[in-house]
Motif scaffolding. Structure first.
Motif, mmCIF file in Angstrom:
data_model
loop_
_atom_site.group_PDB
_atom_site.id
_atom_site.type_symbol
_atom_site.label_atom_id
_atom_site.label_comp_id
_atom_site.label_asym_id
_atom_site.label_seq_id
_atom_site.Cartn_x
_atom_site.Cartn_y
_atom_site.Cartn_z
ATOM 1 N N LEU A 97 2.029 -4.442 18.393
ATOM 2 C CA LEU A 97 2.985 -3.594 17.679
ATOM 3 C C LEU A 97 4.393 -4.164 17.729
ATOM 4 C CD1 LEU A 97 1.633 -0.076 18.656
ATOM 5 C CD2 LEU A 97 1.699 -1.072 16.377
ATOM 6 N N TYR A 98 4.751 -4.819 18.819
ATOM 7 C CA TYR A 98 6.052 -5.493 18.902
ATOM 8 C C TYR A 98 6.139 -6.566 17.821
ATOM 9 C CZ TYR A 98 10.040 -8.019 20.921
ATOM 10 O OH TYR A 98 11.263 -8.633 21.111
ATOM 11 N N THR A 99 5.060 -7.309 17.639
ATOM 12 C CA THR A 99 5.037 -8.378 16.639
ATOM 13 C C THR A 99 5.135 -7.814 15.226
ATOM 14 O OG1 THR A 99 3.718 -9.782 18.111
ATOM 15 C CG2 THR A 99 3.713 -10.330 15.758
ATOM 16 N N VAL A 100 4.350 -6.783 14.939
ATOM 17 C CA VAL A 100 4.346 -6.201 13.593
ATOM 18 C C VAL A 100 5.706 -5.605 13.247
ATOM 19 C CG1 VAL A 100 3.402 -4.342 12.168
ATOM 20 C CG2 VAL A 100 1.868 -5.784 13.523
ATOM 21 N N THR A 101 6.245 -4.779 14.138
ATOM 22 C CA THR A 101 7.521 -4.127 13.844
ATOM 23 C C THR A 101 8.683 -5.112 13.932
ATOM 24 O OG1 THR A 101 7.692 -3.373 16.151
ATOM 25 C CG2 THR A 101 6.706 -1.862 14.563
ATOM 26 N N SER A 141 10.727 -0.284 9.367
ATOM 27 C CA SER A 141 11.137 1.099 9.623
ATOM 28 C C SER A 141 10.524 1.637 10.908
ATOM 29 C CB SER A 141 10.740 1.990 8.444
ATOM 30 O OG SER A 141 11.373 1.582 7.253
ATOM 31 N N MET A 142 9.349 1.141 11.276
ATOM 32 C CA MET A 142 8.677 1.605 12.488
ATOM 33 C C MET A 142 9.285 1.017 13.764
ATOM 34 S SD MET A 142 4.735 1.578 11.103
ATOM 35 C CE MET A 142 4.021 2.096 12.663
ATOM 36 N N ALA A 159 3.033 0.636 24.676
ATOM 37 C CA ALA A 159 3.011 0.109 23.302
ATOM 38 C C ALA A 159 3.860 0.932 22.351
ATOM 39 C CB ALA A 159 1.574 0.052 22.795
ATOM 40 N N GLY A 160 4.347 2.074 22.848
ATOM 41 C CA GLY A 160 5.216 2.910 22.039
ATOM 42 C C GLY A 160 6.651 2.826 22.503
ATOM 43 N N ALA A 163 11.991 0.053 23.106
ATOM 44 C CA ALA A 163 13.181 -0.248 23.906
ATOM 45 C C ALA A 163 13.442 -1.750 23.965
ATOM 46 C CB ALA A 163 13.015 0.315 25.313
ATOM 47 N N VAL A 164 12.403 -2.532 24.216
ATOM 48 C CA VAL A 164 12.586 -3.984 24.322
ATOM 49 C C VAL A 164 13.052 -4.564 22.985
ATOM 50 C CG1 VAL A 164 11.427 -6.185 24.742
ATOM 51 C CG2 VAL A 164 10.932 -4.221 26.208
#
Length: 331
Positions: A81-85, A117-118, A229-230, A235-236
């Motif tokens: 999710l970090y990669t996608v967002t 946006s996410m 993952a949320g 935050a990171v």
């Protein structure tokens, strides 16, 4: 006195007043914002929650829960999710929509806007407008998040660093989309994505919660995925992005000439987590270039993704680096 003479002798409005010349070391001049531009208490509260809550979750996890409420599934979901967002911000919001480094297929444009946006960094139209304004006034009066806002003394730079990193989010210094992002404001799809920003933030947290429950089968696994993952992922990514605004204008190398007062730097430690955005000096030297890590050995994962999109036929008119132009800007 005639009407013409009255007009000639009438006091100038604040916008029409001659602006003092900025020398590059003094604090930016400030003027009180009109009441209608002051941030509302509700807006400030929402911003505070978006900024603070993921960071508090990170502190809680590191201090209390490390080794107790994390597993390989949580790490895998967080990285994915970090990669996608993150790529939604770097490839989508930044290189595609702000600087037009390439022309996306219509469906890709929407997907990138949704992914960005996410990331909890604001709606797509406001983000683009603010960043275009940053480039128009980099490190001089008008820049919404310059670390040199309070001058170049040690105290001023420390205060400016805090402002550039997060403080600017709480000011009344709004950026009009009609002026800085009229193309997106006129785009029906982008308006729809912008309006859906709150729902996309909820989805950004609901996805890891749902996947954690589906994979682990328990509420505990769902909460763990939501945490790592949320919230912690948000935050990171927040602080990596904000570090480009702050650290990448104060620390690092400046191999290329930029406009007067522009102090953008290349900061290699952030290259991987920022997907290549921290090659910031090169970016400010050639803002529309699709690749920011233009020198040998400079990792730029966003440029790799754009190359793959180009080969897939989803990105056209890609503006790759021009070696002759770059060498002409090298110090």
């Amino acid at each position: 006195m005639t009407t013409t003479n009255q007009a000639a002798h009438a006091p100038l409005s604040p916008a029409a007043q001659p602006q003092p010349t900025y020398a590059g070391s003094e604090p930016f001049p400030t003027t009180p914002a009109p009441v209608e531009l002051q941030p509302r208490a509700g807006q400030v509260a929402i911003t505070a929650v978006i900024v603070a809550f993921p960071f508090l979750a990170l502190v809680l996890a590191v201090v209390v829960l490390w080794g107790q409420l994390i597993g390989p599934v949580d790490i895998a979901l967080a990285v994915a999710l970090y990669t996608v967002t993150g790529l939604g911000i770097t490839v989508g919001f930044h290189r595609c929509l702000t600087h037009h480094s390439f022309t996306p297929a219509p469906s890709l444009k929407v997907v990138l806007a949704l992914a960005g946006s996410m990331a909890f960094q604001g709606d797509v139209i406001s983000w683009v407008a603010t960043h275009r304004r940053h480039h128009a006034f980099t490190d001089r009066p008008g820049d919404p998040h310059s670390p040199f806002r309070y001058g170049t003394t040690l105290r001023g730079q420390l205060r400016g660093l805090a402002h550039a990193h997060v403080g600017w989010l709480f000011t009344s210094d709004t950026t009009p989309a009609a002026k800085y992002a009229p193309d997106l404001a006129a785009d029906r799809a982008m308006r729809a994505v912008s309006a859906a920003f709150p729902a996309l933030c909820v989805m950004s947290l609901a996805v890891p919660f749902g996947l954690g429950w589906a994979i682990g089968g328990t509420l505990r696994s769902a909460i763990a995925a939501l945490l790592w993952a949320g919230l912690i992922r948000v935050a990171v990514l927040h602080h990596v992005t904000w570090s480009v605004n702050s650290l990448c204008h104060m620390i690092g190398e400046r191999p290329f000439r930029t406009r007067r007062h522009d102090r953008a730097t290349n900061l290699w430690p952030l290259a991987v987590p920022s997907f290549g955005e921290s090659w910031h000096n090169a970016h400010h030297a050639d803002p529309t270039c699709a690749r920011h890590g233009v020198d040998r050995g400079q990792i730029d994962l966003s440029a790799v993704v754009i190359r793959l999109l180009q080969r897939a036929g989803l990105a056209t008119d890609v503006r790759w680096a021009n070696p002759t132009r770059l060498e002409g800007r090298r110090k």
